[in-house]
Design a protein around this motif. Structure first.
Motif, PDB file in Angstrom:
ATOM      1  N   SER A 130      43.166  54.405  41.087  1.00 19.78           N
ATOM      2  CA  SER A 130      43.278  53.040  41.320  1.00 19.78           C
ATOM      3  C   SER A 130      43.889  52.319  40.361  1.00 19.78           C
ATOM      4  CB  SER A 130      41.756  52.588  41.599  1.00 19.78           C
ATOM      5  OG  SER A 130      41.146  53.281  42.502  1.00 19.78           O
ATOM      6  N   PRO A 131      44.578  51.143  40.768  1.00 18.02           N
ATOM      7  CA  PRO A 131      45.599  50.445  39.791  1.00 18.02           C
ATOM      8  C   PRO A 131      44.497  49.680  38.973  1.00 18.02           C
ATOM      9  CG  PRO A 131      45.618  49.561  41.936  1.00 18.02           C
ATOM     10  CD  PRO A 131      44.813  50.760  42.045  1.00 18.02           C
ATOM     11  N   LEU A 132      45.198  49.259  37.657  1.00 20.59           N
ATOM     12  CA  LEU A 132      44.437  48.486  36.699  1.00 20.59           C
ATOM     13  C   LEU A 132      44.823  47.125  37.134  1.00 20.59           C
ATOM     14  CD1 LEU A 132      43.264  48.804  33.631  1.00 20.59           C
ATOM     15  CD2 LEU A 132      45.821  48.202  32.847  1.00 20.59           C
ATOM     16  N   ASN A 133      43.847  46.014  37.098  1.00 20.88           N
ATOM     17  CA  ASN A 133      44.206  44.712  37.450  1.00 20.88           C
ATOM     18  C   ASN A 133      44.341  43.890  36.051  1.00 20.88           C
ATOM     19  OD1 ASN A 133      43.928  41.949  37.684  1.00 20.88           O
ATOM     20  ND2 ASN A 133      42.631  41.994  39.372  1.00 20.88           N
ATOM     21  N   PRO A 134      45.573  43.850  35.618  1.00 22.41           N
ATOM     22  CA  PRO A 134      45.855  43.393  34.125  1.00 22.41           C
ATOM     23  C   PRO A 134      45.407  42.100  34.017  1.00 22.41           C
ATOM     24  CG  PRO A 134      48.007  43.448  35.613  1.00 22.41           C
ATOM     25  CD  PRO A 134      46.899  43.875  36.582  1.00 22.41           C
ATOM     26  N   LEU A 135      45.569  40.990  34.891  1.00 26.23           N
ATOM     27  CA  LEU A 135      44.978  39.806  34.663  1.00 26.23           C
ATOM     28  C   LEU A 135      43.517  39.845  34.354  1.00 26.23           C
ATOM     29  CD1 LEU A 135      47.183  37.805  37.226  1.00 26.23           C
ATOM     30  CD2 LEU A 135      47.421  37.831  34.763  1.00 26.23           C
ATOM     31  N   GLU A 136      42.743  40.618  34.821  1.00 25.20           N
ATOM     32  CA  GLU A 136      41.285  40.657  34.633  1.00 25.20           C
ATOM     33  C   GLU A 136      41.196  41.133  33.139  1.00 25.20           C
ATOM     34  OE1 GLU A 136      39.215  42.834  37.739  1.00 25.20           O
ATOM     35  OE2 GLU A 136      37.541  43.027  36.406  1.00 25.20           O
ATOM     36  N   LEU A 137      42.006  42.329  32.777  1.00 16.32           N
ATOM     37  CA  LEU A 137      41.860  42.775  31.530  1.00 16.32           C
ATOM     38  C   LEU A 137      42.472  41.673  30.401  1.00 16.32           C
ATOM     39  CD1 LEU A 137      41.347  45.420  29.810  1.00 16.32           C
ATOM     40  CD2 LEU A 137      43.914  45.779  30.111  1.00 16.32           C
ATOM     41  N   MET A 138      43.184  40.763  30.816  1.00 17.01           N
ATOM     42  CA  MET A 138      43.752  39.955  29.752  1.00 17.01           C
ATOM     43  C   MET A 138      42.754  38.811  29.642  1.00 17.01           C
ATOM     44  SD  MET A 138      46.684  40.567  28.328  1.00 17.01           S
ATOM     45  CE  MET A 138      45.695  41.999  27.871  1.00 17.01           C
ATOM     46  N   LEU A 139      42.039  38.692  30.691  1.00 13.51           N
ATOM     47  CA  LEU A 139      41.042  37.407  30.939  1.00 13.51           C
ATOM     48  C   LEU A 139      40.015  37.885  29.880  1.00 13.51           C
ATOM     49  CD1 LEU A 139      40.191  34.707  32.107  1.00 13.51           C
ATOM     50  CD2 LEU A 139      38.799  35.685  33.999  1.00 13.51           C
ATOM     51  N   ALA A 140      39.254  39.148  29.898  1.00 17.45           N
ATOM     52  CA  ALA A 140      38.677  39.763  29.297  1.00 17.45           C
ATOM     53  C   ALA A 140      39.006  39.663  27.775  1.00 17.45           C
ATOM     54  CB  ALA A 140      37.964  41.248  29.677  1.00 17.45           C
ATOM     55  N   SER A 141      40.252  39.758  27.362  1.00 14.14           N
ATOM     56  CA  SER A 141      40.720  39.917  26.230  1.00 14.14           C
ATOM     57  C   SER A 141      40.806  38.630  25.263  1.00 14.14           C
ATOM     58  CB  SER A 141      42.039  40.670  26.236  1.00 14.14           C
ATOM     59  OG  SER A 141      41.674  41.976  26.815  1.00 14.14           O
ATOM     60  N   GLN A 142      40.790  37.546  26.173  1.00 12.37           N
ATOM     61  CA  GLN A 142      40.471  36.220  25.548  1.00 12.37           C
ATOM     62  C   GLN A 142      42.047  35.586  25.490  1.00 12.37           C
ATOM     63  OE1 GLN A 142      38.326  36.008  21.743  1.00 12.37           O
ATOM     64  NE2 GLN A 142      37.436  38.031  22.334  1.00 12.37           N
ATOM     65  N   ALA A 143      43.029  35.941  26.548  1.00 13.63           N
ATOM     66  CA  ALA A 143      44.255  35.450  26.564  1.00 13.63           C
ATOM     67  C   ALA A 143      43.852  33.873  26.966  1.00 13.63           C
ATOM     68  CB  ALA A 143      45.032  35.847  27.680  1.00 13.63           C
ATOM     69  N   THR A 144      44.735  32.986  26.610  1.00  4.38           N
ATOM     70  CA  THR A 144      44.505  31.321  26.943  1.00  4.38           C
ATOM     71  C   THR A 144      45.310  30.806  27.941  1.00  4.38           C
ATOM     72  OG1 THR A 144      45.657  30.854  24.864  1.00  4.38           O
ATOM     73  CG2 THR A 144      43.243  31.042  24.644  1.00  4.38           C
ATOM     74  N   TYR A 145      46.179  31.744  28.390  1.00  6.38           N
ATOM     75  CA  TYR A 145      47.302  31.181  29.582  1.00  6.38           C
ATOM     76  C   TYR A 145      47.398  32.577  30.451  1.00  6.38           C
ATOM     77  CZ  TYR A 145      50.670  29.084  32.369  1.00  6.38           C
ATOM     78  OH  TYR A 145      51.520  28.672  33.370  1.00  6.38           O
ATOM     79  N   LEU A 146      46.953  32.232  31.767  1.00  8.14           N
ATOM     80  CA  LEU A 146      47.279  33.485  32.578  1.00  8.14           C
ATOM     81  C   LEU A 146      47.830  33.067  33.930  1.00  8.14           C
ATOM     82  CD1 LEU A 146      44.194  35.600  31.832  1.00  8.14           C
ATOM     83  CD2 LEU A 146      46.322  36.151  31.029  1.00  8.14           C
ATOM     84  N   ALA A 147      48.942  33.690  34.231  1.00  2.62           N
ATOM     85  CA  ALA A 147      49.606  33.234  35.622  1.00  2.62           C
ATOM     86  C   ALA A 147      50.254  34.238  36.319  1.00  2.62           C
ATOM     87  CB  ALA A 147      50.449  32.280  35.186  1.00  2.62           C
ATOM     88  N   ARG A 148      50.142  34.073  37.686  1.00  2.72           N
ATOM     89  CA  ARG A 148      51.211  35.017  38.351  1.00  2.72           C
ATOM     90  C   ARG A 148      52.142  34.474  39.269  1.00  2.72           C
ATOM     91  NH1 ARG A 148      47.603  37.400  42.080  1.00  2.72           N
ATOM     92  NH2 ARG A 148      46.743  39.079  40.708  1.00  2.72           N
ATOM     93  N   GLY A 149      53.344  34.979  39.161  1.00  6.19           N
ATOM     94  CA  GLY A 149      54.548  34.455  40.157  1.00  6.19           C
ATOM     95  C   GLY A 149      55.166  35.675  40.928  1.00  6.19           C
ATOM     96  N   THR A 150      56.016  35.232  41.738  1.00  4.13           N
ATOM     97  CA  THR A 150      57.149  36.686  42.266  1.00  4.13           C
ATOM     98  C   THR A 150      58.151  36.241  42.126  1.00  4.13           C
ATOM     99  OG1 THR A 150      56.933  35.688  44.553  1.00  4.13           O
ATOM    100  CG2 THR A 150      54.988  36.706  44.240  1.00  4.13           C
ATOM    101  N   SER A 151      59.058  37.400  42.168  1.00  4.10           N
ATOM    102  CA  SER A 151      60.461  37.184  42.158  1.00  4.10           C
ATOM    103  C   SER A 151      61.297  36.482  43.450  1.00  4.10           C
ATOM    104  CB  SER A 151      61.296  38.617  41.971  1.00  4.10           C
ATOM    105  OG  SER A 151      60.666  39.591  42.821  1.00  4.10           O
ATOM    106  N   GLN A 152      60.161  36.333  44.578  1.00  7.17           N
ATOM    107  CA  GLN A 152      60.547  35.522  45.638  1.00  7.17           C
ATOM    108  C   GLN A 152      60.325  34.238  45.668  1.00  7.17           C
ATOM    109  OE1 GLN A 152      58.258  38.755  46.961  1.00  7.17           O
ATOM    110  NE2 GLN A 152      59.145  38.569  49.061  1.00  7.17           N
TER     111      GLN A 152
END
Ligand SMILES: Cc1ncc(C[n+]2csc(CCOP(=O)(O)OP(=O)(O)O)c2C)c(N)n1
Ligand code: SF4
Length: 283
Positions: A152-174
């Motif tokens: 199953s894939p990793l959810n990288p944003l979930e991992l980054m949130l748990a790692s204390q990142a202070t800005y997290l966003a998602r966009g697409t190339s469309q």
């Protein structure tokens, strides 16, 4: 400065229709805008890992460092600590940052070092022709998984949130407008910022239609609310057939690693002196 001043003479070798073009155009647009606002290209350093994405640094006329696979983050951290006045942007692939270089990403987020990381997340290894990556869906049929990936894939944003990142966003190339807005915000954010870009690889994993049917922009979402960010990030796990939220999931102000390291110009001078002393003993 006009957009063409950021162009280089290096021939572009990306496949026609590749989502990397959106990231390239988006970053050039933001660098141009910031240049008009007293933040000239000389203030920036771009880094990349190895992969199709890595070529981006050849296509933007700004100081850059083509690093090795998975290692653009520690180099970016070193540059930021050596010259805290620079704005440092890392471009990385999903194989690059979420696979081989994952521990660097976690610790950079934990330190809240003031760098921007832009992930070209095409959900496979493209340059090496079609192996599954940490974000490939379960059952992904690629060169190394002809019968389908069993993970199953990793959810990288979930991992980054748990790692204390202070800005997290998602966009697409469309979605160029959103992408440009997110790049700008991430660059201006004080601290560790990551934008996960669902970048379509037309040649090996053409998900244009798949994303077009599922993506939506977050509305009435409070990015300062950790629990709300967690819930929004969990809405799609890079595998399910659910809707895919885009936008800023999480944003928090916190002291940065470089700020803590260099608390005053006098500190900087003292540190510089110590580095010189250390180097002179070694030579
Ligand atoms: C240390 C090291 N390990 C492995 C490789 C081989 N390699 C080069 S590119 C690549 C995969 C790139 O995939 P990704 O990071 O997702 O970038 P993309 O090509 O999809 O942009 C690999 C495994 C390498 N060059 N160096
Ligand atoms: S192989 Fe995929 S990621 Fe690489 S340039 Fe072609 S379309 Fe883009």
């Amino acid at each position: 400065m006009s957009q063409s001043n950021l162009d280089t003479s290096t021939p572009n070798t990306w496949c026609p229709g590749c989502g990397n073009f959106a990231i390239l155009n988006g970053i050039k647009k933001v660098l141009n805008e910031l240049s008009e606002e007293d933040c000239p290209p000389e203030k920036f350093v771009l880094l990349s890992g190895i992969g199709c994405h890595g070529k981006i640094v050849d296509y933007v006329n700004v100081n850059s460092f083509y690093s090795i696979h998975g290692r653009s983050i520690p180099i970016a951290e070193g540059i930021k600590m050596a010259n805290s006045g620079l704005k440092v942007i890392c471009f990385a692939g999903d194989g690059d940052a979420y696979g081989e270089g994952l521990e660097h990403l976690i610790f950079a987020a934990k330190r809240n070092i003031d760098i921007t990381v832009i992930i070209h997340n095409n959900r496979l290894y493209s340059l090496t022709a079609f192996q599954y990556s940490p974000t490939s869906e379960l059952g992904f049929k690629g060169g190394s998984t002809p019968n389908g990936s069993m993970e199953s894939p990793l959810n990288p944003l979930e991992l980054m949130l748990a790692s204390q990142a202070t800005y997290l966003a998602r966009g697409t190339s469309q979605g160029m407008n959103l992408l440009t807005r997110l790049f700008r915000e991430a660059i201006m954010h004080k601290g560790f910022a990551l934008v996960d870009v669902l970048q379509v690889c037309v040649t090996f994993n053409n998900l244009y239609e798949y994303y077009a049917k599922r993506v939506y922009e977050l509305e009435n979402h409070d990015p300062g609310d950790f629990q709300a960010a967690f819930n929004a990030i969990r809405e799609w796990d890079y595998n399910s057939d659910s809707r895919i939220p885009l936008g800023v999931f999480y944003k928090k102000e916190a002291p940065t690693f470089d700020e803590k390291l260099i608390s005053s110009p006098a500190d900087l001078k003292r540190r510089d002196g110590k580095i010189r002393q250390f180097l002179s003993k070694r030579m």
